[in-house]
Design a protein around this motif. Sequence first.
Motif, PDB file in Angstrom:
ATOM      1  N   LEU A 193      40.355  56.184  39.118  1.00 18.03           N
ATOM      2  CA  LEU A 193      39.445  55.279  38.417  1.00 18.03           C
ATOM      3  C   LEU A 193      38.353  54.836  39.365  1.00 18.03           C
ATOM      4  O   LEU A 193      38.611  54.560  40.539  1.00 18.03           O
ATOM      5  N   GLU A 194      37.150  54.747  38.846  1.00 19.26           N
ATOM      6  CA  GLU A 194      36.037  54.179  39.609  1.00 19.26           C
ATOM      7  C   GLU A 194      35.313  53.205  38.688  1.00 19.26           C
ATOM      8  O   GLU A 194      35.009  53.533  37.544  1.00 19.26           O
ATOM      9  N   PRO A 210      37.259  45.224  26.693  1.00 18.59           N
ATOM     10  CA  PRO A 210      36.074  44.388  26.503  1.00 18.59           C
ATOM     11  C   PRO A 210      35.135  44.312  27.704  1.00 18.59           C
ATOM     12  O   PRO A 210      33.970  43.958  27.541  1.00 18.59           O
ATOM     13  N   ASP A 211      35.609  44.670  28.896  1.00 18.55           N
ATOM     14  CA  ASP A 211      34.765  44.608  30.091  1.00 18.55           C
ATOM     15  C   ASP A 211      34.117  45.947  30.439  1.00 18.55           C
ATOM     16  O   ASP A 211      33.464  46.067  31.477  1.00 18.55           O
ATOM     17  N   VAL A 226      35.149  57.149  35.279  1.00 20.18           N
ATOM     18  CA  VAL A 226      34.165  56.260  35.880  1.00 20.18           C
ATOM     19  C   VAL A 226      33.688  55.337  34.766  1.00 20.18           C
ATOM     20  O   VAL A 226      33.309  55.804  33.695  1.00 20.18           O
ATOM     21  N   VAL A 227      33.743  54.025  35.015  1.00 23.72           N
ATOM     22  CA  VAL A 227      33.312  53.075  33.987  1.00 23.72           C
ATOM     23  C   VAL A 227      32.205  52.173  34.516  1.00 23.72           C
ATOM     24  O   VAL A 227      32.192  51.808  35.685  1.00 23.72           O
ATOM     25  N   LEU A 251      36.464  43.008  36.311  1.00 23.12           N
ATOM     26  CA  LEU A 251      37.383  44.103  36.033  1.00 23.12           C
ATOM     27  C   LEU A 251      37.734  44.847  37.309  1.00 23.12           C
ATOM     28  O   LEU A 251      36.856  45.202  38.092  1.00 23.12           O
ATOM     29  N   THR A 252      39.029  45.096  37.512  1.00 18.32           N
ATOM     30  CA  THR A 252      39.507  45.841  38.683  1.00 18.32           C
ATOM     31  C   THR A 252      40.159  47.147  38.220  1.00 18.32           C
ATOM     32  O   THR A 252      40.539  47.276  37.052  1.00 18.32           O
ATOM     33  N   PRO A 253      40.324  48.103  39.132  1.00 18.74           N
ATOM     34  CA  PRO A 253      41.038  49.328  38.762  1.00 18.74           C
ATOM     35  C   PRO A 253      42.450  49.041  38.235  1.00 18.74           C
ATOM     36  O   PRO A 253      42.905  49.683  37.299  1.00 18.74           O
ATOM     37  N   ALA A 254      43.135  48.068  38.807  1.00 12.51           N
ATOM     38  CA  ALA A 254      44.482  47.725  38.339  1.00 12.51           C
ATOM     39  C   ALA A 254      44.447  47.229  36.893  1.00 12.51           C
ATOM     40  O   ALA A 254      45.320  47.586  36.094  1.00 12.51           O
ATOM     41  N   ASP A 255      43.444  46.418  36.560  1.00  9.00           N
ATOM     42  CA  ASP A 255      43.299  45.953  35.170  1.00  9.00           C
ATOM     43  C   ASP A 255      43.103  47.131  34.224  1.00  9.00           C
ATOM     44  O   ASP A 255      43.709  47.194  33.152  1.00  9.00           O
TER      45      ASP A 255
END
Length: 125
Positions: free
Chosen positions: A90-91, A37-38, A59-60, A68-72
């Motif tokens: 992830l970026e 959702p983020d 890349v989001v 939102l974090t990379p861990a999430d």
Amino acid sequence: MDEDGWLYFKHRLNEAIRRRGENISAYEVETLAEVHPDVVESAAFGMPSEFTEEDIMVVVLRRSGSTLTPADLLDHFRTRAPRHMVPRYLEITDAPLPRTPTEKIARSILQHRGITPDTFDRGSR
């Protein structure tokens, strides 16, 4: 176009990621990311790997106001994707992703902008 008149779309080659003997659709990885959702939109592509053919980078574009974090995002992938489709890199960005003249996300610009796998924290696997 080859000598027999067959037309090949070379730009589509970069939409397939070859990882650990598997062909992975960048579209499928992006679809998984965009279920979060983020996440507004995403781009997935292959990055050179020291262990195998390629590793997956995503890349989001984070939704405005999101934390939102990379861990999430990594947790999100781990609960929804087969192991070979979980990105290694992830970026998360708050800036719009680059576009082609036809308004598609320009994966090649993201992929070739000078970022190397050493730039990113691999986190715990």
